[in-house]
Design an enzyme around this catalytic site. Sequence first.
Site, PDB file in Angstrom:
ATOM      1  CG  HIS A 132      17.233  -4.132  -3.768  1.00 18.51           C
ATOM      2  ND1 HIS A 132      16.084  -4.380  -2.944  1.00 18.51           N
ATOM      3  CD2 HIS A 132      17.653  -5.502  -3.577  1.00 18.51           C
ATOM      4  CE1 HIS A 132      15.908  -6.048  -2.938  1.00 18.51           C
ATOM      5  NE2 HIS A 132      16.690  -6.936  -3.036  1.00 18.51           N
TER       6      HIS A 132
ATOM      7  N   GLY B  88      -4.974   2.702   5.304  1.00 18.07           N
ATOM      8  CA  GLY B  88      -4.687   3.642   4.600  1.00 18.07           C
ATOM      9  C   GLY B  88      -4.919   3.339   2.749  1.00 18.07           C
TER      10      GLY B  88
ATOM     11  CD  GLU C 141       0.516   8.498   0.269  1.00 19.41           C
ATOM     12  OE1 GLU C 141       0.355   9.131  -0.626  1.00 19.41           O
ATOM     13  OE2 GLU C 141       1.480   7.323   0.166  1.00 19.41           O
TER      14      GLU C 141
ATOM     15  N   GLY D 238       4.122   5.720  -0.938  1.00 14.64           N
ATOM     16  CA  GLY D 238       3.973   3.844  -1.195  1.00 14.64           C
ATOM     17  C   GLY D 238       3.572   2.957  -0.480  1.00 14.64           C
TER      18      GLY D 238
END
Length: 218
Positions: A35, A131, A134, A138
């Site tokens: 998925h 954030g 990176e 993820g």
Amino acid sequence: MTLTAELVDDLVNTTTKIVQAACAAITVTQHEGSHPRIGTVDHISCHDLSSVLQGSTTVGDITKASITLAQQLSSAVAAVGPTTYLYGQANPTNLTLAQLRRELGYFEPTSTGTWQGYSPVQSTLVPAHRGSAEATHGVCCLGAVKWVTNYNVKLFQAEDAARAAILTKGVRRPQLVEALHLPHGTGVEVAMNLLDADQHGPDQALSSLKVGVYVCWS
């Protein structure tokens, strides 16, 4: 997985612990699956269930509480792993989940039938809420939206991509059903979001899919 609590702080604390445990166990760049995903924990939706406790049949209203929950979770989740992006009414532009995922590369096809790890996102159209992009864990999409029922059906003999596309198009309903098809082993999965299951639930979605299967394979 669905978590419920009376207090926003309880949900934030418990969800953050789950995300932290997932990040300790999974490095998304080294993970394969059937998925698509763009993060170790790549989707959390927030809903206010207080109306249900008061007797309403409407599940998961969008309220100030659900928006606050999404925003608080965004900060907490980003502190332990994934970069976070907001959608729905938690986002100032009311960006939909599908629009956000498209911008972040969620729907990019693969050639192997499995979905590989995540590559760092460089999005200029959708800024991260918390954030920085990176690769290790993820991104996570967090939203305040009405309740959505996820309903997936695997077809074991749908190797033909053209047939799968016809099936997916046939089950879509404006404002009721979003759908896409994904490779799943030797077959295909038709993944559906039922936006109002009271009006168009799993039974109706499956009936539509059966009609499509009959047309494609007859």
